[in-house]
Scaffold this motif. Sequence first.
Motif, PDB file in Angstrom:
ATOM      1  N   ARG A   8      -0.860 -18.004   5.837  1.00 50.27           N
ATOM      2  CA  ARG A   8      -0.174 -19.268   6.123  1.00 50.27           C
ATOM      3  C   ARG A   8       1.164 -19.199   6.573  1.00 50.27           C
ATOM      4  NH1 ARG A   8      -2.428 -20.555   0.875  1.00 50.27           N
ATOM      5  NH2 ARG A   8      -0.459 -20.442   0.139  1.00 50.27           N
ATOM      6  N   SER A   9       1.686 -17.950   6.871  1.00 54.56           N
ATOM      7  CA  SER A   9       2.865 -17.822   7.360  1.00 54.56           C
ATOM      8  C   SER A   9       3.178 -18.263   8.683  1.00 54.56           C
ATOM      9  CB  SER A   9       3.408 -16.351   7.086  1.00 54.56           C
ATOM     10  OG  SER A   9       4.696 -16.099   7.724  1.00 54.56           O
ATOM     11  N   PRO A  10       4.093 -19.008   9.132  1.00 59.51           N
ATOM     12  CA  PRO A  10       4.031 -19.065  10.529  1.00 59.51           C
ATOM     13  C   PRO A  10       5.032 -18.421  11.261  1.00 59.51           C
ATOM     14  CG  PRO A  10       5.743 -20.684   9.249  1.00 59.51           C
ATOM     15  CD  PRO A  10       4.933 -19.682   8.398  1.00 59.51           C
ATOM     16  N   VAL A  11       5.352 -17.101  10.876  1.00 58.17           N
ATOM     17  CA  VAL A  11       6.324 -16.406  11.563  1.00 58.17           C
ATOM     18  C   VAL A  11       5.224 -15.193  12.236  1.00 58.17           C
ATOM     19  CG1 VAL A  11       8.140 -14.575  11.706  1.00 58.17           C
ATOM     20  CG2 VAL A  11       8.104 -16.712  10.152  1.00 58.17           C
ATOM     21  N   ALA A  12       5.270 -15.178  13.647  1.00 56.77           N
ATOM     22  CA  ALA A  12       4.397 -14.386  14.122  1.00 56.77           C
ATOM     23  C   ALA A  12       5.235 -12.870  14.237  1.00 56.77           C
ATOM     24  CB  ALA A  12       4.056 -15.153  15.770  1.00 56.77           C
ATOM     25  N   THR A  13       4.411 -11.927  14.923  1.00 55.98           N
ATOM     26  CA  THR A  13       5.118 -10.616  15.107  1.00 55.98           C
ATOM     27  C   THR A  13       6.181 -10.648  16.284  1.00 55.98           C
ATOM     28  OG1 THR A  13       2.779  -9.670  14.666  1.00 55.98           O
ATOM     29  CG2 THR A  13       4.461  -8.377  15.840  1.00 55.98           C
ATOM     30  N   PRO A  14       7.325 -10.141  15.799  1.00 48.76           N
ATOM     31  CA  PRO A  14       8.371 -10.083  16.820  1.00 48.76           C
ATOM     32  C   PRO A  14       8.220  -9.224  18.240  1.00 48.76           C
ATOM     33  CG  PRO A  14       9.009  -9.455  14.642  1.00 48.76           C
ATOM     34  CD  PRO A  14       7.614  -9.638  14.567  1.00 48.76           C
ATOM     35  N   VAL A  15       8.447  -9.969  19.268  1.00 48.99           N
ATOM     36  CA  VAL A  15       8.205  -9.367  20.695  1.00 48.99           C
ATOM     37  C   VAL A  15       9.471  -9.576  21.267  1.00 48.99           C
ATOM     38  CG1 VAL A  15       5.782 -10.001  20.740  1.00 48.99           C
ATOM     39  CG2 VAL A  15       7.626 -11.737  21.541  1.00 48.99           C
ATOM     40  N   ASP A  16       9.509  -8.960  22.452  1.00 50.26           N
ATOM     41  CA  ASP A  16      10.668  -8.934  23.193  1.00 50.26           C
ATOM     42  C   ASP A  16      11.241 -10.518  23.703  1.00 50.26           C
ATOM     43  OD1 ASP A  16      11.598  -9.056  26.438  1.00 50.26           O
ATOM     44  OD2 ASP A  16      12.823  -7.429  25.120  1.00 50.26           O
ATOM     45  N   GLY A  17      12.438 -10.749  23.638  1.00 46.36           N
ATOM     46  CA  GLY A  17      12.752 -12.132  23.854  1.00 46.36           C
ATOM     47  C   GLY A  17      12.243 -12.584  25.394  1.00 46.36           C
ATOM     48  N   SER A  18      12.320 -12.073  26.298  1.00 43.19           N
ATOM     49  CA  SER A  18      11.981 -12.122  27.618  1.00 43.19           C
ATOM     50  C   SER A  18      10.355 -12.612  27.515  1.00 43.19           C
ATOM     51  CB  SER A  18      12.213 -11.267  28.681  1.00 43.19           C
ATOM     52  OG  SER A  18      11.562  -9.976  28.608  1.00 43.19           O
ATOM     53  N   LEU A  58      11.779 -31.140   2.911  1.00 44.01           N
ATOM     54  CA  LEU A  58      10.378 -30.754   3.823  1.00 44.01           C
ATOM     55  C   LEU A  58      10.382 -29.328   4.061  1.00 44.01           C
ATOM     56  CD1 LEU A  58      10.665 -33.778   6.251  1.00 44.01           C
ATOM     57  CD2 LEU A  58       9.416 -33.493   4.308  1.00 44.01           C
ATOM     58  N   LEU A  59      11.631 -28.520   4.134  1.00 43.12           N
ATOM     59  CA  LEU A  59      11.412 -27.255   4.075  1.00 43.12           C
ATOM     60  C   LEU A  59      11.090 -26.450   2.894  1.00 43.12           C
ATOM     61  CD1 LEU A  59      14.523 -26.206   6.487  1.00 43.12           C
ATOM     62  CD2 LEU A  59      12.320 -25.921   7.036  1.00 43.12           C
ATOM     63  N   ALA A  60      11.525 -26.968   1.769  1.00 40.68           N
ATOM     64  CA  ALA A  60      11.280 -26.346   0.629  1.00 40.68           C
ATOM     65  C   ALA A  60       9.782 -26.642   0.176  1.00 40.68           C
ATOM     66  CB  ALA A  60      12.120 -27.286  -0.597  1.00 40.68           C
ATOM     67  N   ALA A  61       9.218 -28.008   0.557  1.00 41.75           N
ATOM     68  CA  ALA A  61       7.742 -28.143   0.420  1.00 41.75           C
ATOM     69  C   ALA A  61       6.865 -27.201   1.206  1.00 41.75           C
ATOM     70  CB  ALA A  61       7.487 -29.492   0.626  1.00 41.75           C
ATOM     71  N   ALA A  62       7.291 -27.055   2.381  1.00 42.94           N
ATOM     72  CA  ALA A  62       6.610 -25.942   3.253  1.00 42.94           C
ATOM     73  C   ALA A  62       6.663 -24.541   2.877  1.00 42.94           C
ATOM     74  CB  ALA A  62       7.217 -25.920   4.763  1.00 42.94           C
ATOM     75  N   ARG A  63       7.842 -24.170   2.171  1.00 37.34           N
ATOM     76  CA  ARG A  63       7.957 -23.055   1.554  1.00 37.34           C
ATOM     77  C   ARG A  63       6.853 -22.834   0.205  1.00 37.34           C
ATOM     78  NH1 ARG A  63      13.761 -19.960   0.387  1.00 37.34           N
ATOM     79  NH2 ARG A  63      13.921 -21.929  -0.909  1.00 37.34           N
ATOM     80  N   ALA A  64       7.019 -23.832  -0.371  1.00 35.47           N
ATOM     81  CA  ALA A  64       6.201 -24.110  -1.551  1.00 35.47           C
ATOM     82  C   ALA A  64       4.696 -23.803  -1.271  1.00 35.47           C
ATOM     83  CB  ALA A  64       6.010 -25.181  -2.637  1.00 35.47           C
ATOM     84  N   GLU A  65       4.213 -24.158  -0.009  1.00 34.65           N
ATOM     85  CA  GLU A  65       2.978 -23.925   0.471  1.00 34.65           C
ATOM     86  C   GLU A  65       2.596 -22.526   0.782  1.00 34.65           C
ATOM     87  OE1 GLU A  65       2.672 -26.406   3.826  1.00 34.65           O
ATOM     88  OE2 GLU A  65       2.766 -28.369   2.726  1.00 34.65           O
ATOM     89  N   GLY A  66       3.782 -21.602   0.869  1.00 32.78           N
ATOM     90  CA  GLY A  66       3.610 -20.048   0.897  1.00 32.78           C
ATOM     91  C   GLY A  66       4.044 -19.840   2.665  1.00 32.78           C
ATOM     92  N   ARG A  67       4.602 -21.009   3.178  1.00 31.44           N
ATOM     93  CA  ARG A  67       4.933 -20.491   4.599  1.00 31.44           C
ATOM     94  C   ARG A  67       6.378 -20.111   4.551  1.00 31.44           C
ATOM     95  NH1 ARG A  67       2.598 -23.479   8.847  1.00 31.44           N
ATOM     96  NH2 ARG A  67       0.783 -24.551   8.188  1.00 31.44           N
ATOM     97  N   ASP A  68       6.971 -19.551   5.716  1.00 28.21           N
ATOM     98  CA  ASP A  68       8.387 -19.008   5.895  1.00 28.21           C
ATOM     99  C   ASP A  68       9.018 -20.052   6.859  1.00 28.21           C
ATOM    100  OD1 ASP A  68      10.769 -17.930   5.963  1.00 28.21           O
ATOM    101  OD2 ASP A  68      10.097 -16.106   7.119  1.00 28.21           O
TER     102      ASP A  68
END
Length: 393
Positions: A8-18, A58-68
């Motif tokens: 459920r984490s919304p953070v994708a694998t880091p890539v190059d900024g370009s 709303l950020l706290a609620a999203a984090r409680a859902e297992g998100r970052d």
Amino acid sequence: MTTASEARSPVATPVDGSELLASYRPGADRAFLAGPTRTLLAEGVHRPVPDPAEAGRLLAAARAEGRDPLVVGAIPFSPGRPARLFIPEQVHRAAPIRAGLTAAPGPARTAESAWTRRPVPAPEGYRDAVARAVRLMNADPDLAKVVLARTLELTTPGGTDIPAMVGRLLDRDPNGYTFAVPAGGTATLVGASPELLLSRRGRHVVSNPLAGSAARSTDPVEDRRRAEELARSPKDLAEHAFVVDAVRRALAPHCDDLVVPERPSLIRTAAMWHLSTTVTGTLRDPSTSALDLALALHPTPAVCGTPTDRARDLIGTLEPFDRGLYTGVVGWGDASGDGEWVVTLRCAEADGDLLRLFAGAGVVAASVPEHELAETAAKFRTFLHAVGLENAE
């Protein structure tokens, strides 16, 4: 094995900024943010955040859902208007993009005849507004400063290539804060702001107000002369002092060890010299978020004036357009309270065939209308360069 929380984490694998810039496409559910420390691409709307005061909950609620989660987007200049903020479904993160690494094409040399230009107000109308503000300030010393803006509407069939424009803005001012965020409906707010309103990392707080400007010159000798003149200009130093004092007063209740340099330094963008002061402090209450502090600072005298309420009223009287998101706040914040919010400057609103540019100048009792008009024309050049046009009206 992937856990449910990781899935459920919304953070994708880091890539190059370009790579993030290459994959960015405008839309109501996408935002691109690039600064000196990181690059972000947000995709999908997990939850809209029309009221910035609700962002923490709303950020706290999203984090409680297992998100970052992050909140990203823009806040308007005028109070009470809905913000264009949202918590994305997914966030891609990368290192900052360095100059020359965007693979952006050079400015598209669209024929001048392909563009229709409409300044709002017309140059003479802007000079008249500045002159009226100067008369009011000379008659009433309590009204110390007002920032007056104007727009330049550019229209061309087929509109503009927004990702390419973002790349050119990044290449032109790689040390600034470049953004492309939803602006409501089909519009996108695109810009390259030089001004950090507030960043928070842990308990470390930074604000970098800018006020007092001079146009750059292509002649190195003349360019240096303009910078030195700006650094000793009584009018610009006084204008800068208004802003720094407002930042100090807004941050003092929230910070210990607040450090405010006695004199400003000079910084430069491709188009402008600015007086700059970097204010730092240690956050007193760790529950105070970067967005909380940004809202406490907004609007600074750099974009509104002083006193704030009277300056805002005068802006409403003298400016014949709605600023919308211009001179608001744009950036990101996370559920821990860290974040980076910048003043929405050097920006334009792109919507179909229309590109609406914004620029403003700080007006004080010593202002000369023709000089303030020239300053706004110089500020327009950031965007005119990005679309292959160089001359403002």
